[in-house]
Structure formats: C-alpha cells, structure tokens
Scaffold this motif. Structure first.
Motif, mmCIF file in Angstrom:
data_model
loop_
_atom_site.group_PDB
_atom_site.id
_atom_site.type_symbol
_atom_site.label_atom_id
_atom_site.label_comp_id
_atom_site.label_asym_id
_atom_site.label_seq_id
_atom_site.Cartn_x
_atom_site.Cartn_y
_atom_site.Cartn_z
ATOM 1 N N UNK A 46 0.837 -1.200 0.000
ATOM 2 C CA UNK A 46 0.000 0.000 0.000
ATOM 3 C C UNK A 46 0.870 1.247 0.000
ATOM 4 N N UNK A 47 1.905 1.251 0.833
ATOM 5 C CA UNK A 47 2.801 2.400 0.917
ATOM 6 C C UNK A 47 3.451 2.690 -0.431
ATOM 7 N N UNK A 48 3.952 1.657 -1.075
ATOM 8 C CA UNK A 48 4.599 1.849 -2.374
ATOM 9 C C UNK A 48 3.594 2.292 -3.433
ATOM 10 N N UNK A 49 2.391 1.733 -3.399
ATOM 11 C CA UNK A 49 1.361 2.118 -4.368
ATOM 12 C C UNK A 49 0.974 3.593 -4.187
ATOM 13 N N UNK A 54 1.271 9.109 -6.178
ATOM 14 C CA UNK A 54 1.606 10.521 -5.931
ATOM 15 C C UNK A 54 2.629 11.004 -6.959
ATOM 16 N N UNK A 55 3.637 10.174 -7.224
ATOM 17 C CA UNK A 55 4.686 10.560 -8.174
ATOM 18 C C UNK A 55 4.152 10.612 -9.604
ATOM 19 N N UNK A 56 3.321 9.645 -9.991
ATOM 20 C CA UNK A 56 2.843 9.542 -11.378
ATOM 21 C C UNK A 56 1.656 10.443 -11.698
ATOM 22 N N UNK A 57 0.739 10.583 -10.755
ATOM 23 C CA UNK A 57 -0.513 11.292 -11.044
ATOM 24 C C UNK A 57 -0.762 12.503 -10.155
ATOM 25 N N UNK A 62 -3.867 10.810 1.193
ATOM 26 C CA UNK A 62 -5.096 10.761 1.983
ATOM 27 C C UNK A 62 -6.323 10.576 1.088
ATOM 28 N N UNK A 63 -6.298 11.145 -0.097
ATOM 29 C CA UNK A 63 -7.402 10.958 -1.040
ATOM 30 C C UNK A 63 -7.409 9.524 -1.557
ATOM 31 N N UNK A 64 -6.238 9.000 -1.885
ATOM 32 C CA UNK A 64 -6.144 7.616 -2.333
ATOM 33 C C UNK A 64 -6.659 6.644 -1.290
ATOM 34 N N UNK A 65 -6.268 6.853 -0.032
ATOM 35 C CA UNK A 65 -6.740 5.980 1.046
ATOM 36 C C UNK A 65 -8.251 6.086 1.231
ATOM 37 N N UNK A 105 -1.861 -2.537 -6.244
ATOM 38 C CA UNK A 105 -1.081 -1.613 -7.074
ATOM 39 C C UNK A 105 -1.930 -1.048 -8.210
ATOM 40 N N UNK A 106 -2.654 -1.942 -8.897
ATOM 41 C CA UNK A 106 -3.502 -1.517 -10.009
ATOM 42 C C UNK A 106 -4.622 -0.603 -9.521
ATOM 43 N N UNK A 107 -5.218 -0.971 -8.386
ATOM 44 C CA UNK A 107 -6.338 -0.185 -7.864
ATOM 45 C C UNK A 107 -5.905 1.240 -7.515
ATOM 46 N N UNK A 108 -4.777 1.378 -6.823
ATOM 47 C CA UNK A 108 -4.310 2.717 -6.430
ATOM 48 C C UNK A 108 -3.863 3.502 -7.657
#
Length: 192
Positions: A46-49, A54-57, A62-65, A105-108
C-alpha cells in the motif's frame, strides 16, 4: 524467611531503577503512531502504491486511502469500484492490460489516473474530496450534471471526505512514509 525479606529489600532500589531505564530520557514513553501511519508502515504494498500514485498522477495519499474500498485484505476482493467502462479506459490509456481491481497496485494506480483525469476535466482542487469521490463513482459527465444531488451517494461522499480529513491529520505525523521514493529496497522485490 527473614533473610529472604532482607535480600528483597536490598534489591528493591535496583528493581525500581531497572524499571525506569525502560523509559526514554525525560521519563515519558513516546506515544504510539496514529493508526493510518501504522497501516501504511505495516502494509508495504500500500505504501509503495501510494508513493507511486503521488509521483505519477499527483494523487494525495489521503485521497487515495479515502477512495479505496475496505477492507485492505489479501483476498480477491475489489479495492476499487469503477463506474461504467472507466476500468477499460484506464487499461487502454495506461497500457496496463493485465490490471485487476483486486490488485492493490492496479487499484491505487487507477485511482490516481482517474483523479488526475477528473481534476483536469472538472477543474477540481485536490482538497475537494467529495467532488473526487462523486466523479469517481458516477463519472465526470454525471457529476457535472449534478446527478448525485439528493441520493445516498451524496452522504457517502461526506463520509469519505471526513475520513480523508482524518488521514490528512494522521499522515502529517509520518510524511516520510508517503513521499515518493524510487530507490526503496522493497521496490526491488516487485521485479522478482
């Protein structure tokens, strides 16, 4: 019996001092980290995702969670509930043809892609959690038309926004966990 009591009394100062040595300097124990920090720290995937999204998009963690579907288990449950054909649009746009809603990973990454797209289309600010949730669940067109007004989804969006505020407060205590870090050793294990 009397010698046992005397021995115990002689050891009492050492016992008390050894108990004090367990506390950090200053005499108070450090408070435990907030639950969100523990979740992100304990759940490396989860942390890596979150860091990648954050880096890619630009997706705030907090929004992702807040947008992830609970629970974050290891079973084959879906972590996202995309509207209509949004999942297929994501797979086409990113070239991630093997993406699955049950893969964290895909979901995040989907949430990041979807939020970035909705941010651009609807001119949203990252702090508008309710708007992001409604656009994520209904699609940008339905959100723009106000289809959500007066339906149960509006209350759900309020709940998601309140949860995002909690995540924001708690993640401020462990910001290093969600900062993008491309050279983290755990990323190497993804390749094997």
């Amino acid at each position: 019996m009397e010698s046992v009591v005397r021995q115990s009394l002689r050891l009492l100062p050492f016992t008390l001092l050894s108990g004090c040595s367990m506390l950090p300097f200053g005499g108070t124990a450090e408070p435990p980290p907030p639950p969100t920090c523990e979740l992100v720290a304990d759940h490396g995937g989860l942390r890596l995702a979150l860091q990648d999204a954050r880096a890619n998009w630009g997706l705030p963690p907090e929004l992702g969670l807040a947008l992830l579907e609970p629970p974050l288990g290891r079973d084959k449950r879906r972590h996202v509930l995309p509207y209509g054909n949004a999942w297929d649009e994501y797979r086409i746009a990113t070239g991630n043809w093997s993406a699955e809603t049950s893969d964290l990973d895909d979901a995040v990454d989907f949430l990041g892609w979807n939020a970035a797209r909705n941010r651009e289309l609807l001119k949203l600010d990252w702090s508008q959690t309710q708007a992001f949730y409604l656009a994520y669940r209904l699609g940008p067109g339905a959100y723009n038309q106000g289809v959500y007004r007066g339906i149960w989804l509006e209350k759900e969006a309020e709940r998601v926004a309140a949860q995002a505020e909690i995540y924001t407060r708690e993640l401020q205590q462990c910001p290093d966990l969600v900062q993008p870090n491309r050279w983290e050793w755990q990323r190497l294990w993804r390749w094997f």
